[in-house]
Design a protein around this motif. Sequence first.
Motif, PDB file in Angstrom:
ATOM      1  N   LYS A   1     -13.029  -6.225 -34.928  1.00  0.00           N
ATOM      2  CA  LYS A   1     -11.997  -7.231 -34.677  1.00  0.00           C
ATOM      3  C   LYS A   1     -12.684  -8.491 -34.165  1.00  0.00           C
ATOM      4  O   LYS A   1     -12.749  -8.755 -32.988  1.00  0.00           O
TER       5      LYS A   1
ATOM      6  N   LYS B   1     -11.838 -11.552 -34.559  1.00  0.00           N
ATOM      7  CA  LYS B   1     -10.995 -12.684 -34.175  1.00  0.00           C
ATOM      8  C   LYS B   1     -10.393 -12.497 -32.791  1.00  0.00           C
ATOM      9  O   LYS B   1     -10.027 -13.470 -32.144  1.00  0.00           O
TER      10      LYS B   1
ATOM     11  N   ASP C   1      -5.047  -7.820 -31.080  1.00  0.00           N
ATOM     12  CA  ASP C   1      -3.810  -7.881 -31.853  1.00  0.00           C
ATOM     13  C   ASP C   1      -2.898  -6.773 -31.351  1.00  0.00           C
ATOM     14  O   ASP C   1      -3.174  -6.143 -30.336  1.00  0.00           O
ATOM     15  N   GLU C   2      -1.808  -6.536 -32.117  1.00  0.00           N
ATOM     16  CA  GLU C   2      -0.833  -5.566 -31.639  1.00  0.00           C
ATOM     17  C   GLU C   2      -1.402  -4.151 -31.575  1.00  0.00           C
ATOM     18  O   GLU C   2      -0.881  -3.306 -30.872  1.00  0.00           O
TER      19      GLU C   2
ATOM     20  N   TYR D   1      -5.774  -7.222 -26.054  1.00  0.00           N
ATOM     21  CA  TYR D   1      -6.999  -7.719 -25.445  1.00  0.00           C
ATOM     22  C   TYR D   1      -6.795  -7.882 -23.940  1.00  0.00           C
ATOM     23  O   TYR D   1      -5.711  -8.273 -23.503  1.00  0.00           O
TER      24      TYR D   1
ATOM     25  N   ASN E   1      -6.231 -15.610 -29.355  1.00  0.00           N
ATOM     26  CA  ASN E   1      -5.671 -15.018 -30.571  1.00  0.00           C
ATOM     27  C   ASN E   1      -4.691 -13.900 -30.238  1.00  0.00           C
ATOM     28  O   ASN E   1      -3.637 -13.784 -30.866  1.00  0.00           O
ATOM     29  N   TYR E   2      -5.041 -13.094 -29.253  1.00  0.00           N
ATOM     30  CA  TYR E   2      -4.141 -12.013 -28.872  1.00  0.00           C
ATOM     31  C   TYR E   2      -2.832 -12.574 -28.321  1.00  0.00           C
ATOM     32  O   TYR E   2      -1.746 -12.103 -28.671  1.00  0.00           O
TER      33      TYR E   2
ATOM     34  N   ILE F   1      -0.699 -13.804 -31.250  1.00  0.00           N
ATOM     35  CA  ILE F   1      -0.093 -12.718 -32.021  1.00  0.00           C
ATOM     36  C   ILE F   1       1.007 -12.032 -31.215  1.00  0.00           C
ATOM     37  O   ILE F   1       2.117 -11.820 -31.711  1.00  0.00           O
TER      38      ILE F   1
END
Length: 128
Positions: free
Chosen positions: A28, A30, A33-34, A38, A76-77, A80
């Motif tokens: 991962k 980037k 995510d779900e 993070y 990013n987290y 999202i």
Amino acid sequence: MVHYPDTPDGQVAYQAQVLAWKTTNPHKYKGGDEYAPYPLTPGTLPVGVGECHTCGLRHPMGTPHLRTIVDTFETNYRRIAGHIIRTSRNEAPAPKPANVQYVAAAPEYLAYLSHYDEEQGNGDGPAV
Ligand SMILES: [Zn+2]
């Protein structure tokens, strides 16, 4: 996922969380995510509360960040997670189609697709 307080101990525990996350999720690149939440920087807000995705605190858009920016994996987290939370709010009680479904169903898009198909392999296009 524990969200540690902004204390010396919390910072140490947070650094260990980040290391563990990166070890567990080597692909991962980037960020979270779900499927892989993070770790959140100590002293920032939880996700999905209208916080700035860059610094983790709440302030009007376009005004200076209120603390040092969080790492891009966390940004990013937050992006999202915030999107998922907003979407699930919008879906209750009357579900709305996601934007991507709307675009795929729009006549303009279908026309664009058929036009694109026509240009493939007819030999009249510009030389590549
Ligand atoms: Zn900010």
